[in-house]
Design a protein around this motif. Sequence first.
Motif, PDB file in Angstrom:
ATOM      1  N   TYR A 288       0.825  -1.210   0.000  1.00 37.63           N
ATOM      2  CA  TYR A 288       0.000   0.000   0.000  1.00 37.63           C
ATOM      3  C   TYR A 288       0.860   1.261   0.000  1.00 37.63           C
ATOM      4  O   TYR A 288       0.473   2.283  -0.590  1.00 37.63           O
ATOM      5  CB  TYR A 288      -0.945  -0.013   1.201  1.00 37.63           C
TER       6      TYR A 288
ATOM      7  N   ALA B 167       0.618   4.055  -2.755  1.00 35.00           N
ATOM      8  CA  ALA B 167       0.461   5.476  -2.450  1.00 35.00           C
ATOM      9  C   ALA B 167       1.501   6.310  -3.191  1.00 35.00           C
ATOM     10  O   ALA B 167       1.204   7.404  -3.695  1.00 35.00           O
ATOM     11  CB  ALA B 167       0.580   5.701  -0.945  1.00 35.00           C
TER      12      ALA B 167
ATOM     13  N   HIS C 246       0.491   6.896  -6.653  1.00 39.15           N
ATOM     14  CA  HIS C 246      -0.531   7.944  -6.714  1.00 39.15           C
ATOM     15  C   HIS C 246       0.010   9.311  -6.295  1.00 39.15           C
ATOM     16  O   HIS C 246      -0.715  10.309  -6.375  1.00 39.15           O
ATOM     17  CB  HIS C 246      -1.713   7.581  -5.805  1.00 39.15           C
TER      18      HIS C 246
ATOM     19  N   SER D 246       0.506  10.280  -3.304  1.00 34.32           N
ATOM     20  CA  SER D 246      -0.420  10.694  -2.254  1.00 34.32           C
ATOM     21  C   SER D 246      -0.002  10.063  -0.936  1.00 34.32           C
ATOM     22  O   SER D 246      -0.040   8.831  -0.785  1.00 34.32           O
ATOM     23  CB  SER D 246      -1.850  10.263  -2.589  1.00 34.32           C
TER      24      SER D 246
ATOM     25  N   PHE E  16      -3.067   8.139   0.810  1.00 34.67           N
ATOM     26  CA  PHE E  16      -3.707   6.973   0.197  1.00 34.67           C
ATOM     27  C   PHE E  16      -3.673   5.790   1.159  1.00 34.67           C
ATOM     28  O   PHE E  16      -2.616   5.374   1.620  1.00 34.67           O
ATOM     29  CB  PHE E  16      -2.995   6.620  -1.108  1.00 34.67           C
ATOM     30  N   GLU E  17      -4.846   5.255   1.498  1.00 35.53           N
ATOM     31  CA  GLU E  17      -5.002   4.093   2.383  1.00 35.53           C
ATOM     32  C   GLU E  17      -4.246   4.274   3.701  1.00 35.53           C
ATOM     33  O   GLU E  17      -3.712   3.315   4.274  1.00 35.53           O
ATOM     34  CB  GLU E  17      -4.538   2.813   1.673  1.00 35.53           C
TER      35      GLU E  17
END
Length: 263
Positions: free
Chosen positions: A73, A77, A80, A82, A85-86
Amino acid sequence: MFAALVLVVQVGTLAVPVSSHDNAPVTTDLAALRVGLDTLYGGDFERGAAYFAALAERDATDPAAVVFQAGAYIWWAAAHDSADFELQRIDSLLTVAVARARARGPSADFWLATALGYRARQREVHGHAFSAARDAKAMRDIYRRLLAADSSCADCYLGLGVYDYGLARASALARLFARLIGLGSGNAERGIRYMRRAAHDGDLARVESTWVLAAALIREAARDPAGRPVLEAEARGYVEALAARYPGNPVFQRFLREVPART
């Protein structure tokens, strides 16, 4: 304050090592982890996360798969671009991984250090400098202890290298505070040397080490205009090799777009 401590660089994400040495839990299926890591590095982060989730369910006491489920994850992220994210899922997985490793005791110390390294990265990115520093120091102490017991643990050098490099490149105020709370002062040259060793001699950490080394070299290039062409060329060469092996990884591809080849 401690952004450099966990090597949060514009082009990359923190990656931490795994090990096939005797300190790993005996039930850890290293061949199965390799399959999952190849999926992750290949850029299919969602499938990689699901794969590690299945491994984690197979053995509810082994922390390794949970660590790399969180890692999938974190890479996702990064793809992305980001930090959020998650976020809650990642934090929850790392909490589980730390708890599983601590429940296993000394036999799982490597995985505990790995989980703490990821958690330090997450806490720093989201502004929790004190707890990030605490996790990073605990990670450092475990890796040092493991190397004292097994000097062949090349994968241990990645976490130590990131720690040394990050402290050395922190701000003057951050370095002062780090010394006051017992983190030390770091050493950039030694940190990069440790990263090189992990990239060259590491086992399952080799891809991760190569990526983090390339990110550190780009950071050094920004500090050294005279040496910038050589440092950027070296870093790009490492990532070109990674991208050739894993052409579907968007994080590697973005690096190559942002660090153009020099003619």
